[in-house]
Design a protein around this motif. Structure first.
Motif, PDB file in Angstrom:
ATOM      1  N   LYS A   1      -4.926   5.850  12.229  1.00 26.47           N
ATOM      2  CA  LYS A   1      -5.331   4.487  12.578  1.00 26.47           C
ATOM      3  C   LYS A   1      -6.004   3.783  11.404  1.00 26.47           C
ATOM      4  CE  LYS A   1      -5.858   5.546  17.501  1.00 26.47           C
ATOM      5  NZ  LYS A   1      -6.815   5.748  18.621  1.00 26.47           N
ATOM      6  N   GLN A   2      -6.784   4.519  10.623  1.00 24.10           N
ATOM      7  CA  GLN A   2      -7.509   3.894   9.516  1.00 24.10           C
ATOM      8  C   GLN A   2      -6.626   3.632   8.303  1.00 24.10           C
ATOM      9  OE1 GLN A   2     -11.007   6.191   8.522  1.00 24.10           O
ATOM     10  NE2 GLN A   2     -12.087   5.619  10.395  1.00 24.10           N
ATOM     11  N   LEU A   3      -5.636   4.516   8.068  1.00 27.35           N
ATOM     12  CA  LEU A   3      -4.862   4.442   6.833  1.00 27.35           C
ATOM     13  C   LEU A   3      -3.361   4.294   7.060  1.00 27.35           C
ATOM     14  CD1 LEU A   3      -7.552   5.972   5.915  1.00 27.35           C
ATOM     15  CD2 LEU A   3      -6.131   7.100   4.232  1.00 27.35           C
ATOM     16  N   VAL A   4      -2.803   5.263   7.774  1.00 27.93           N
ATOM     17  CA  VAL A   4      -1.354   5.460   7.770  1.00 27.93           C
ATOM     18  C   VAL A   4      -0.596   4.253   8.288  1.00 27.93           C
ATOM     19  CG1 VAL A   4       0.534   6.925   8.598  1.00 27.93           C
ATOM     20  CG2 VAL A   4      -1.670   7.939   7.995  1.00 27.93           C
ATOM     21  N   GLN A   5      -1.036   3.698   9.419  1.00 33.54           N
ATOM     22  CA  GLN A   5      -0.250   2.654  10.060  1.00 33.54           C
ATOM     23  C   GLN A   5      -0.164   1.374   9.236  1.00 33.54           C
ATOM     24  OE1 GLN A   5      -2.215   2.138  13.831  1.00 33.54           O
ATOM     25  NE2 GLN A   5      -3.840   0.842  13.002  1.00 33.54           N
ATOM     26  N   ASP A   6      -1.080   1.168   8.292  1.00 37.88           N
ATOM     27  CA  ASP A   6      -1.081  -0.057   7.500  1.00 37.88           C
ATOM     28  C   ASP A   6      -0.400   0.092   6.135  1.00 37.88           C
ATOM     29  OD1 ASP A   6      -2.431  -1.537   9.445  1.00 37.88           O
ATOM     30  OD2 ASP A   6      -4.395  -0.882   8.720  1.00 37.88           O
TER      31      ASP A   6
ATOM     32  N   GLU B   1       1.996  12.538   9.008  1.00 41.58           N
ATOM     33  CA  GLU B   1       2.098  11.244   8.335  1.00 41.58           C
ATOM     34  C   GLU B   1       3.548  10.936   7.966  1.00 41.58           C
ATOM     35  OE1 GLU B   1      -2.390  11.804   6.501  1.00 41.58           O
ATOM     36  OE2 GLU B   1      -0.654  11.953   5.167  1.00 41.58           O
ATOM     37  N   ILE B   2       4.270  11.941   7.484  1.00 45.15           N
ATOM     38  CA  ILE B   2       5.673  11.750   7.140  1.00 45.15           C
ATOM     39  C   ILE B   2       6.487  11.424   8.381  1.00 45.15           C
ATOM     40  CG2 ILE B   2       7.752  12.938   6.298  1.00 45.15           C
ATOM     41  CD1 ILE B   2       5.867  14.457   4.358  1.00 45.15           C
ATOM     42  N   GLU B   3       6.231  12.140   9.475  1.00 41.61           N
ATOM     43  CA  GLU B   3       6.929  11.864  10.738  1.00 41.61           C
ATOM     44  C   GLU B   3       6.707  10.413  11.162  1.00 41.61           C
ATOM     45  OE1 GLU B   3       5.272  14.680  13.390  1.00 41.61           O
ATOM     46  OE2 GLU B   3       6.692  16.267  12.905  1.00 41.61           O
ATOM     47  N   HIS B   4       5.453   9.968  11.056  1.00 39.37           N
ATOM     48  CA  HIS B   4       5.115   8.595  11.452  1.00 39.37           C
ATOM     49  C   HIS B   4       5.907   7.585  10.631  1.00 39.37           C
ATOM     50  CE1 HIS B   4       2.545   5.243  12.800  1.00 39.37           C
ATOM     51  NE2 HIS B   4       2.616   4.835  11.544  1.00 39.37           N
ATOM     52  N   PHE B   5       5.971   7.803   9.324  1.00 44.28           N
ATOM     53  CA  PHE B   5       6.693   6.872   8.458  1.00 44.28           C
ATOM     54  C   PHE B   5       8.183   6.845   8.793  1.00 44.28           C
ATOM     55  CE2 PHE B   5       3.091   5.879   6.060  1.00 44.28           C
ATOM     56  CZ  PHE B   5       3.417   4.935   5.097  1.00 44.28           C
ATOM     57  N   ILE B   6       8.778   8.018   8.985  1.00 50.31           N
ATOM     58  CA  ILE B   6      10.204   8.083   9.277  1.00 50.31           C
ATOM     59  C   ILE B   6      10.514   7.401  10.605  1.00 50.31           C
ATOM     60  CG2 ILE B   6      12.144   9.621   9.744  1.00 50.31           C
ATOM     61  CD1 ILE B   6      10.868  11.635   7.837  1.00 50.31           C
ATOM     62  N   GLU B   7       9.681   7.654  11.611  1.00 49.87           N
ATOM     63  CA  GLU B   7       9.922   7.059  12.917  1.00 49.87           C
ATOM     64  C   GLU B   7       9.761   5.543  12.888  1.00 49.87           C
ATOM     65  OE1 GLU B   7       7.478   8.989  15.792  1.00 49.87           O
ATOM     66  OE2 GLU B   7       8.500  10.918  15.597  1.00 49.87           O
TER      67      GLU B   7
ATOM     68  N   ARG C   1       0.837  -1.195   0.000  1.00 48.04           N
ATOM     69  CA  ARG C   1       0.000   0.000   0.000  1.00 48.04           C
ATOM     70  C   ARG C   1       0.877   1.252   0.000  1.00 48.04           C
ATOM     71  NH1 ARG C   1      -2.304  -3.631   3.622  1.00 48.04           N
ATOM     72  NH2 ARG C   1      -4.440  -4.259   3.132  1.00 48.04           N
ATOM     73  N   ILE C   2       0.579   2.173  -0.909  1.00 47.79           N
ATOM     74  CA  ILE C   2       1.320   3.431  -0.992  1.00 47.79           C
ATOM     75  C   ILE C   2       0.413   4.566  -0.551  1.00 47.79           C
ATOM     76  CG2 ILE C   2       2.472   5.066  -2.514  1.00 47.79           C
ATOM     77  CD1 ILE C   2       3.467   2.817  -4.170  1.00 47.79           C
ATOM     78  N   LEU C   3       0.794   5.252   0.509  1.00 49.71           N
ATOM     79  CA  LEU C   3       0.021   6.378   1.012  1.00 49.71           C
ATOM     80  C   LEU C   3       0.368   7.638   0.228  1.00 49.71           C
ATOM     81  CD1 LEU C   3      -1.930   7.463   3.223  1.00 49.71           C
ATOM     82  CD2 LEU C   3       0.109   8.005   4.572  1.00 49.71           C
ATOM     83  N   ILE C   4      -0.634   8.321  -0.276  1.00 51.57           N
ATOM     84  CA  ILE C   4      -0.450   9.582  -0.991  1.00 51.57           C
ATOM     85  C   ILE C   4      -0.719  10.717  -0.004  1.00 51.57           C
ATOM     86  CG2 ILE C   4      -1.219  11.010  -2.924  1.00 51.57           C
ATOM     87  CD1 ILE C   4      -2.103   8.409  -4.309  1.00 51.57           C
ATOM     88  N   ALA C   5       0.312  11.481   0.329  1.00 50.79           N
ATOM     89  CA  ALA C   5       0.216  12.496   1.380  1.00 50.79           C
ATOM     90  C   ALA C   5       0.560  13.865   0.811  1.00 50.79           C
ATOM     91  CB  ALA C   5       1.168  12.154   2.533  1.00 50.79           C
ATOM     92  N   SER C   6      -0.345  14.832   1.004  1.00 52.02           N
ATOM     93  CA  SER C   6      -0.081  16.185   0.499  1.00 52.02           C
ATOM     94  C   SER C   6      -1.137  17.141   1.030  1.00 52.02           C
ATOM     95  CB  SER C   6      -0.119  16.210  -1.032  1.00 52.02           C
ATOM     96  OG  SER C   6      -1.469  16.144  -1.481  1.00 52.02           O
ATOM     97  N   PRO C   7      -0.842  18.455   1.037  1.00 45.99           N
ATOM     98  CA  PRO C   7      -1.885  19.463   1.250  1.00 45.99           C
ATOM     99  C   PRO C   7      -2.792  19.525   0.020  1.00 45.99           C
ATOM    100  CG  PRO C   7       0.313  20.336   1.692  1.00 45.99           C
ATOM    101  CD  PRO C   7       0.497  19.045   0.958  1.00 45.99           C
ATOM    102  N   GLY C   8      -3.758  20.449   0.062  1.00 49.77           N
ATOM    103  CA  GLY C   8      -4.772  20.469  -0.988  1.00 49.77           C
ATOM    104  C   GLY C   8      -4.425  21.223  -2.247  1.00 49.77           C
ATOM    105  N   ASP C   9      -3.201  21.792  -2.331  1.00 53.89           N
ATOM    106  CA  ASP C   9      -2.892  22.606  -3.506  1.00 53.89           C
ATOM    107  C   ASP C   9      -2.205  21.825  -4.623  1.00 53.89           C
ATOM    108  OD1 ASP C   9      -0.577  22.278  -2.028  1.00 53.89           O
ATOM    109  OD2 ASP C   9       0.185  24.302  -2.414  1.00 53.89           O
ATOM    110  N   VAL C  10      -2.138  20.504  -4.500  1.00 52.92           N
ATOM    111  CA  VAL C  10      -1.486  19.682  -5.536  1.00 52.92           C
ATOM    112  C   VAL C  10      -2.425  18.558  -5.982  1.00 52.92           C
ATOM    113  CG1 VAL C  10       0.935  20.165  -5.006  1.00 52.92           C
ATOM    114  CG2 VAL C  10      -0.288  18.462  -3.660  1.00 52.92           C
ATOM    115  N   GLY C  11      -3.683  18.916  -6.212  1.00 52.49           N
ATOM    116  CA  GLY C  11      -4.691  17.920  -6.566  1.00 52.49           C
ATOM    117  C   GLY C  11      -4.376  17.158  -7.849  1.00 52.49           C
TER     118      GLY C  11
END
Length: 258
Positions: free
Chosen positions: A67-72, A98-104, A9-19
């Motif tokens: 809990k719903q997305l990032v950790q998995d 989300e980035i912090e969680h992945f790095i840690e 699973r690849i999480l797509i993480a970004s603010p809303g200005d790069v739709g």
């Protein structure tokens, strides 16, 4: 014909200005699957909050998404342009958290910054300054990438996703680091990303999390933390300690005042 495959699973993480770029990430992933999935017995799935999360009360919105997305998820593709996003009460924005969680957790992060032109009158200076500071903090942690337009982004992501997925094909699966490596990475991330900021950190004791800490530069709000929220300063832990039941209201206070 059906085939058995390992799913990543690849999480797509970004603010809303790069739709537009968010949609391109899904396109690149689907193209990779079309070319590689049946041969490699690997399927890669794009995961986004707008398609994979569900309404739920009882915690911070970002914590529910975590809990719903990032950790998995197994890999994160993060991208920014002019905005960093809205503070979550824990991190500078949902994307940053989300980035912090992945790095840690020692999971791979592919991080991109757009250099597309924009009308200067439409730039939120405060957001852009925070984004620039975040980018500076990311540089010591590894390679980051920039792109000039959507076509440039798609070409780079397609090539670089293939490089990272090739590690799996070569027998180098994406796996969590050892506990010692996790601890070392977590400390490195905290020292770089939390410097001169205020943040929340869960406090575990006897294998359970019953309280949390507010750490960082809290001098200007220490009276309110003490008098309004009954926080207790713990010098050995280096922060204000609160019962876990007050996490949401303290996070909301920090969001508005810190």
């Amino acid at each position: 014909m059906a085939f058995q495959a390992t799913v990543y699973r690849i999480l797509i993480a970004s603010p809303g200005d790069v739709g537009t770029e968010r949609e391109l990430i899904s396109d690149v992933i689907y193209e990779w699957n079309a070319l590689q999935a049946s041969r490699a017995n690997i399927v890669v799935l794009p995961v986004k909050w707008e398609t994979h999360s569900a309404p739920l009360l009882g915690d911070r919105p970002q914590e529910i998404i975590n809990k719903q997305l990032v950790q998995d998820c197994d890999l994160l593709v993060g991208l920014f342009w002019t905005r960093i996003g809205t503070h979550t009460g824990v991190s500078e924005s949902g994307t940053v958290e989300e980035i912090e969680h992945f790095i840690e957790q020692g999971k791979p992060v592919m991080l991109y910054f757009s250099s597309k032109p924009i009308d200067p009158t439409k730039i939120d200076i405060g957001q852009y300054q925070k984004l620039d500071a975040f980018r500076s903090k990311m540089r010591p942690l590894g390679l980051i990438e920039s792109y000039e337009n959507e076509a440039d982004f798609k070409e780079k992501l397609s090539r670089q996703l293939t490089i990272n997925m090739q590690r799996i094909l070569d027998g180098q699966p994406m796996k969590p680091p050892t506990k010692q490596e996790q601890a070392e990475q977590a400390e490195a991330v905290k020292s770089l990303m939390k410097k001169d900021s205020i943040y929340i950190e869960d406090y575990e004791k006897d294998g359970k999390i019953k309280s949390f800490l507010v750490k960082g530069d809290t001098i200007k709000i220490k009276d309110k933390l003490s008098k309004e929220f009954n926080g207790k300063w713990n010098s050995s832990l280096g922060g204000w300690i609160f019962p876990i039941t007050r996490k949401i209201e303290v996070a909301e206070f920090l969001k508005k005042n810190a």
